[in-house]
Design a protein around this motif. Structure first.
Motif, PDB file in Angstrom:
ATOM      1  N   LEU A   1      25.083  45.240 -38.206  1.00 35.41           N
ATOM      2  CA  LEU A   1      25.766  46.061 -36.926  1.00 35.41           C
ATOM      3  C   LEU A   1      25.888  47.436 -37.531  1.00 35.41           C
ATOM      4  O   LEU A   1      26.465  47.787 -38.530  1.00 35.41           O
ATOM      5  N   ASP A   2      25.479  48.446 -36.803  1.00 38.27           N
ATOM      6  CA  ASP A   2      25.587  49.999 -36.978  1.00 38.27           C
ATOM      7  C   ASP A   2      26.425  50.588 -35.890  1.00 38.27           C
ATOM      8  O   ASP A   2      26.022  50.777 -34.796  1.00 38.27           O
ATOM      9  N   THR A   3      27.746  50.911 -36.212  1.00 41.48           N
ATOM     10  CA  THR A   3      28.735  51.394 -35.236  1.00 41.48           C
ATOM     11  C   THR A   3      28.431  53.081 -34.866  1.00 41.48           C
ATOM     12  O   THR A   3      28.856  53.319 -34.005  1.00 41.48           O
ATOM     13  N   VAL A   4      27.663  53.556 -36.029  1.00 40.68           N
ATOM     14  CA  VAL A   4      27.423  54.942 -35.475  1.00 40.68           C
ATOM     15  C   VAL A   4      26.434  55.078 -34.396  1.00 40.68           C
ATOM     16  O   VAL A   4      26.493  55.805 -33.394  1.00 40.68           O
TER      17      VAL A   4
ATOM     18  N   PRO B   1      18.677  52.827 -40.755  1.00 38.65           N
ATOM     19  CA  PRO B   1      19.489  53.015 -42.122  1.00 38.65           C
ATOM     20  C   PRO B   1      20.218  51.434 -42.589  1.00 38.65           C
ATOM     21  O   PRO B   1      20.253  51.292 -43.821  1.00 38.65           O
ATOM     22  N   SER B   2      20.651  50.638 -41.604  1.00 37.65           N
ATOM     23  CA  SER B   2      21.066  49.261 -42.090  1.00 37.65           C
ATOM     24  C   SER B   2      20.197  48.300 -42.330  1.00 37.65           C
ATOM     25  O   SER B   2      20.500  47.083 -42.565  1.00 37.65           O
TER      26      SER B   2
ATOM     27  N   ASP C   1      26.181  33.664 -32.825  1.00 29.82           N
ATOM     28  CA  ASP C   1      26.174  32.507 -33.842  1.00 29.82           C
ATOM     29  C   ASP C   1      25.221  32.424 -34.811  1.00 29.82           C
ATOM     30  O   ASP C   1      25.152  31.766 -35.773  1.00 29.82           O
ATOM     31  N   VAL C   2      24.394  33.493 -34.703  1.00 31.52           N
ATOM     32  CA  VAL C   2      23.368  33.669 -35.827  1.00 31.52           C
ATOM     33  C   VAL C   2      24.063  34.046 -37.104  1.00 31.52           C
ATOM     34  O   VAL C   2      23.657  33.953 -38.589  1.00 31.52           O
ATOM     35  N   LEU C   3      25.182  34.643 -36.969  1.00 29.46           N
ATOM     36  CA  LEU C   3      25.984  35.006 -38.274  1.00 29.46           C
ATOM     37  C   LEU C   3      26.852  33.840 -38.749  1.00 29.46           C
ATOM     38  O   LEU C   3      27.539  33.975 -39.879  1.00 29.46           O
ATOM     39  N   ASP C   4      26.804  32.693 -38.129  1.00 27.59           N
ATOM     40  CA  ASP C   4      27.705  31.380 -38.454  1.00 27.59           C
ATOM     41  C   ASP C   4      27.751  30.978 -40.004  1.00 27.59           C
ATOM     42  O   ASP C   4      28.991  30.871 -40.432  1.00 27.59           O
TER      43      ASP C   4
ATOM     44  N   VAL D   1      24.677  45.884 -23.844  1.00 27.56           N
ATOM     45  CA  VAL D   1      24.585  44.634 -24.373  1.00 27.56           C
ATOM     46  C   VAL D   1      24.015  45.014 -26.157  1.00 27.56           C
ATOM     47  O   VAL D   1      23.334  45.931 -26.300  1.00 27.56           O
ATOM     48  N   THR D   2      24.724  44.156 -26.789  1.00 24.01           N
ATOM     49  CA  THR D   2      24.753  44.615 -28.434  1.00 24.01           C
ATOM     50  C   THR D   2      24.412  43.145 -29.239  1.00 24.01           C
ATOM     51  O   THR D   2      25.303  42.351 -29.015  1.00 24.01           O
ATOM     52  N   LYS D   3      23.414  43.269 -29.937  1.00 22.83           N
ATOM     53  CA  LYS D   3      23.498  42.006 -30.950  1.00 22.83           C
ATOM     54  C   LYS D   3      24.500  42.231 -31.782  1.00 22.83           C
ATOM     55  O   LYS D   3      25.128  43.363 -32.401  1.00 22.83           O
ATOM     56  N   ALA D   4      24.924  41.141 -32.431  1.00 24.75           N
ATOM     57  CA  ALA D   4      26.164  41.006 -33.435  1.00 24.75           C
ATOM     58  C   ALA D   4      25.470  41.647 -34.726  1.00 24.75           C
ATOM     59  O   ALA D   4      26.320  41.691 -35.681  1.00 24.75           O
ATOM     60  N   TYR D   5      24.199  41.902 -34.824  1.00 23.86           N
ATOM     61  CA  TYR D   5      23.632  42.746 -35.951  1.00 23.86           C
ATOM     62  C   TYR D   5      22.675  43.701 -35.299  1.00 23.86           C
ATOM     63  O   TYR D   5      22.879  44.100 -34.068  1.00 23.86           O
TER      64      TYR D   5
END
Ligand code: GDP
Ligand code: IMO
Ligand code: MG
Length: 422
Positions: free
Chosen positions: A303-306, A272-273, A326-329, A258-262
């Protein structure tokens, strides 16, 4: 897959409760395998919001058998509070889980105070001290707790030692008799629910039941693979399920990360981000990013893909569930961390030493936002093209397919892309 782990891929609060509740509609059994009431899992359906801390997120579904496995630490008073207003539930508690008592909470607070600037920012729920006692072979297991003679013997053995420490810090001492009497209520309440959950779970596996293992926290808070020492005291990874439930490792069939869109984080430690700007504040408000357990404002970052690739490697993730899209809308441009810069070199890993990790600067790629309300979207195809592209970019960068995405907090705002149970 019949036996699926729901893993938090970041620093917790990714929406594990929501995804577990969603998947639980078709499952038979839901198991919490580690942590305690440091967790706060939100489940929303039929206009009602439920905050679960110790209980598995299947507890609201009368058809689900719920298990609190041996890897958990259980605060009996908190369990009592969570269960008293629930009806029609099926719950079993492991006789090997460890018990958190009020003095563990006080020790947690004391340790944080002693650390001063190096404090972890724990939830103050006594999680670290309970797991410490477990490892030191001074812990109290549920099987002992529900037996008055054994509980009394434990208190006789352990309380004098704890009181020496409290006395040294000028803190009030533990009244052993008062504690014993008060906790008999909880012990009696728990006793009918206590069993050897490894035996039970293996029977369910033999019967071919659909089983969800619900992680608490996230892999970056793992005691071994997280951002040590800014971590919790257990392992939320899929790898910890067999040990913490008493099943064979090869019986776990896959994990949904489970991953937040950020990204968010509560408590101290490198990030870091992290966005310490107005946009970060906007995301905090829109995403209602305030802790379910402590009410603390969550720290916000891109979002940090590392991190996600690290999680994929150390835990294993078969598919992703991307939440809070949706939070990034309303955001014009969205950043994604692809690598870190450390001493002018690009790196694709999380350094073990937290001081080195603090020096890592994120390298971003930027993708366009979508400026559209997606909260009523019912399929991947209905998403704006830019939102589809964002999800595809995550899949590409992490190397894992998205099985579920989520466009709002309600159970209904969850969309399947791949059927995990096939
Ligand atoms: P957990 O600890 O991983 O179960 O996550 P929490 O429940 O602590 O935090 C996730 C928060 O996000 C909760 O308030 C959820 O109701 C909310 N949430 C989950 N999915 C979505 C989503 O897709 N959109 C929005 N806006 N909120 C969501
Ligand atoms: P869920 O299951 C987010 C964090 C604390 C602190 C560190 C250690 O809701 O995702 P602890 O009390 O465990 O000793 O605190 O871990 N933490 C969480 N952060 N979500 C959680 O759970 C967390 N449980 C612990 O904030 O930084
Ligand atoms: Mg939470």
């Amino acid at each position: 897959m019949k036996r699926i782990v729901v893993v938090g891929t970041q620093w917790g609060d990714e929406g594990k409760g929501k995804i577990t509740d969603y998947l639980a509609q078709k499952a038979d059994v839901v198991v919490r395998y580690q942590g305690g009431n440091n967790a706060g899992h939100t489940v929303i359906f039929n206009g009602e919001k439920h905050s679960l801390h110790l209980l598995p997120s299947g507890i609201l579904n009368p058809q689900n058998v719920n298990i609190m496995a041996n890897g958990m630490v259980i605060n009996p008073s908190a369990l009592f509070d969570e269960l008293t207003h629930l009806k029609n539930y099926q719950l079993f508690i492991s006789d090997r889980a460890h018990v958190t008592l009020p003095f563990h909470l006080r020790i947690d607070q004391l340790q944080e105070t002693k650390k001063g600037e190096r404090k972890i920012g724990t939830t103050h729920k006594g999680i670290g001290p309970t797991y410490t006692d477990k490892a030191a072979r001074l812990g109290l297991r549920v099987a002992e707790f529900i037996n008055p003679e054994r509980f009394k013997a434990y208190l006789n053995r352990v309380v004098p030692e704890k009181n020496i420490e409290f006395e040294a810090f000028g803190l009030p001492l533990i009244d052993q008799d008062e504690l014993f009497v008060a906790y008999q209520t909880y012990a009696k309440f728990m006793k009918p629910l206590v069993t050897d959950t490894s035996i039970l779970l293996n029977q369910f596996i033999d019967q071919g039941k659909l089983i969800l293992f619900e992680g608490a926290q996230g892999v970056l808070l793992c005691l071994d693979h997280g951002t040590y020492p800014y971590v919790t005291s257990s392992s939320p990874t899929a790898a910890s399920v067999p040990l913490n439930c008493g099943i064979a490792p090869w019986l776990v069939e896959g994990a949904i990360g489970v991953t937040k869109a950020y990204t968010t984080r509560v408590g101290e430690g490198p990030f870091p981000s992290e966005m310490n700007d107005e946009l970060g504040q906007e995301i905090r408000i829109k995403g209602n990013e305030f802790g379910t357990t402590t009410g603390r404002p969550r720290r916000i970052g891109w979002l940090d893909t590392v991190i996600l690739r690290h999680t994929k490697r150390v835990s294993g993730i078969s598919y992703l569930a991307v939440t809070l899209l949706d939070v990034l809308d309303d955001i014009a441009e969205i950043n994604i961390v692809t690598k870190y810069l450390l001493d002018d070199k690009e790196i694709d890993y999380i350094p073990a030493d937290v001081e080195t990790f603090k020096q890592c600067k994120p390298i971003y790629m930027t993708v366009p936002g979508w400026h559209e309300d997606i909260t009523n979207v019912k399929s991947f195809g209905e998403l704006p093209k830019a939102a589809q592209a964002y999800l595809h970019e995550i899949e590409r960068l992490v190397g894992v397919k998205i099985a579920i995405f989520s466009v709002g907090p309600d159970r209904k705002q969850t969309i399947d892309v791949i059927n995990l149970y096939q």
